[in-house]
Each structure stands twice: as structure tokens, then as C-alpha cells.
Design a protein around this motif. Structure first.
Motif, PDB file in Angstrom:
ATOM      1  N   ARG A   1     -28.828 130.811  16.255  1.00  0.00           N
ATOM      2  CA  ARG A   1     -28.306 131.923  15.443  1.00  0.00           C
ATOM      3  C   ARG A   1     -26.827 131.743  15.148  1.00  0.00           C
ATOM      4  NH1 ARG A   1     -31.163 136.780  18.922  1.00  0.00           N
ATOM      5  NH2 ARG A   1     -33.281 136.395  18.167  1.00  0.00           N
TER       6      ARG A   1
ATOM      7  N   LEU B   1     -31.064 131.430   9.120  1.00  0.00           N
ATOM      8  CA  LEU B   1     -30.406 132.476   9.914  1.00  0.00           C
ATOM      9  C   LEU B   1     -31.288 133.711  10.066  1.00  0.00           C
ATOM     10  CD1 LEU B   1     -27.988 133.640  11.420  1.00  0.00           C
ATOM     11  CD2 LEU B   1     -27.007 134.267   9.199  1.00  0.00           C
TER      12      LEU B   1
ATOM     13  N   SER C   1     -26.137 128.743  12.817  1.00  0.00           N
ATOM     14  CA  SER C   1     -26.596 129.051  11.451  1.00  0.00           C
ATOM     15  C   SER C   1     -25.628 130.015  10.762  1.00  0.00           C
ATOM     16  CB  SER C   1     -27.998 129.661  11.483  1.00  0.00           C
ATOM     17  OG  SER C   1     -28.918 128.769  12.033  1.00  0.00           O
ATOM     18  N   ALA C   2     -25.157 131.008  11.502  1.00  0.00           N
ATOM     19  CA  ALA C   2     -24.196 131.956  10.931  1.00  0.00           C
ATOM     20  C   ALA C   2     -22.880 131.266  10.595  1.00  0.00           C
ATOM     21  CB  ALA C   2     -23.960 133.116  11.900  1.00  0.00           C
TER      22      ALA C   2
ATOM     23  N   ALA D   1     -34.131 132.844  12.331  1.00  0.00           N
ATOM     24  CA  ALA D   1     -33.643 132.608  13.698  1.00  0.00           C
ATOM     25  C   ALA D   1     -33.379 133.937  14.396  1.00  0.00           C
ATOM     26  CB  ALA D   1     -32.383 131.760  13.668  1.00  0.00           C
ATOM     27  N   CYS D   2     -32.967 134.926  13.645  1.00  0.00           N
ATOM     28  CA  CYS D   2     -32.717 136.251  14.229  1.00  0.00           C
ATOM     29  C   CYS D   2     -34.017 136.970  14.585  1.00  0.00           C
ATOM     30  CB  CYS D   2     -31.884 137.105  13.278  1.00  0.00           C
ATOM     31  SG  CYS D   2     -30.182 136.528  13.158  1.00  0.00           S
ATOM     32  N   GLN D   3     -35.138 136.477  14.092  1.00  0.00           N
ATOM     33  CA  GLN D   3     -36.428 137.092  14.388  1.00  0.00           C
ATOM     34  C   GLN D   3     -37.176 136.386  15.517  1.00  0.00           C
ATOM     35  OE1 GLN D   3     -38.280 136.975  10.544  1.00  0.00           O
ATOM     36  NE2 GLN D   3     -37.173 138.769   9.815  1.00  0.00           N
TER      37      GLN D   3
ATOM     38  N   TRP E   1     -29.783 131.822  20.764  1.00  0.00           N
ATOM     39  CA  TRP E   1     -28.455 132.290  20.375  1.00  0.00           C
ATOM     40  C   TRP E   1     -27.602 131.160  19.797  1.00  0.00           C
ATOM     41  CZ3 TRP E   1     -27.097 136.883  19.087  1.00  0.00           C
ATOM     42  CH2 TRP E   1     -27.809 137.973  19.588  1.00  0.00           C
TER      43      TRP E   1
END
Length: 133
Positions: free
Chosen positions: A17, A119, A20-21, A122-124, A14
């Protein structure tokens, strides 16, 4: 899997994520201020320069969180990609300070593309154990 390990992995994922966001948001804001600078606003130059510090800080945070995940036995590629993005932020700042816009703009676009890649991937990432893929 031990609960503390899973919790630490989840926190690291997290953090990657989120950083990165946030980096992507700051890069987009840099593009907006760059457009205002091209419009002739001298105040936007200071804002654009200040934004570079936020870009560096969030790129460092993303890289450190990716390195932390890698050290805990997670994937290596986010750490490598984060490091590339971090180095490119300094290349970008150097090109901007030197007024080399012919390279400054393409590197900015490359940074946005690499950050989106970081991003999305990273979400995967899941909390299942994966080594060096």
C-alpha cells in the motif's frame, strides 16, 4: 493462523500500500514537472529526469512487496500488475529519452491508471488467507 505469519502478511500488505501510494505521488509529480518542461523551463528537464529514478525505485519496491505477498500464499494479481507497471516505467523512460511524446504521454496516463488500480486493490487486501485469486 500463526501470529508471525499474520504479522508478516500485515507488514507486506502495508508495504504494498505504501509503495503504491508513493509511486502515485511520484507519478503525479512527474506530470507537474512535465507541464513545467512544456512551459520551456530547462531546469525542469533535469528535475523530470531525476523524478524518473524515483518512479523506477518505488515501482520496484511495489513489485517486490507484491511478489513477497504472493510467495507467502497471498494473491498473484498484485505481483503481475506490479511487474507490468515496473516494465512500463522503463518503456516510459525510453520513450521520453527518444522524444517520442506521442507515445510518452499516453503511457504516462496508463501508468497512473494502473498504479491507482494497484493502490485501490491493495487497500482491499485483508490478512485472511487467499490463494491465487
Amino acid at each position: 493462523m500463526h501470529k508471525a505469519l499474520a504479522g508478516a502478511d500485515r507488514a507486506g500488505i502495508w508495504l504494498l500500500r505504501g509503495s503504491s501510494a508513493l509511486l502515485l505521488v511520484f507519478l503525479i509529480l512527474q506530470g507537474v514537472t512535465a507541464g513545467v518542461v512544456l512551459g520551456g523551463s530547462s531546469a525542469a528537464i533535469a528535475l523530470h529526469s531525476l523524478g524518473a529514478y524515483f518512479v523506477h525505485a518505488t515501482a520496484l519496491l511495489a513489485t517486490l512487496s507484491a511478489l513477497w505477498l504472493w510467495r507467502r500464499g497471498r494473491l498473484l494479481w498484485p505481483a503481475v500488475l506490479g511487474a507490468v507497471v515496473l516494465v512500463l516505467t522503463f518503456v516510459q523512460a525510453t520513450l521520453g529519452d527518444a522524444d517520442v511524446m506521442a507515445a510518452h504521454v499516453p503511457v504516462a496516463l496508463l501508468l497512473v491508471g494502473l498504479t491507482v488500480t494497484l493502490l485501490v486493490h491493495a487497500c482491499q487486501i485483508t490478512t485472511q488467507r487467499t490463494h491465487f485469486r
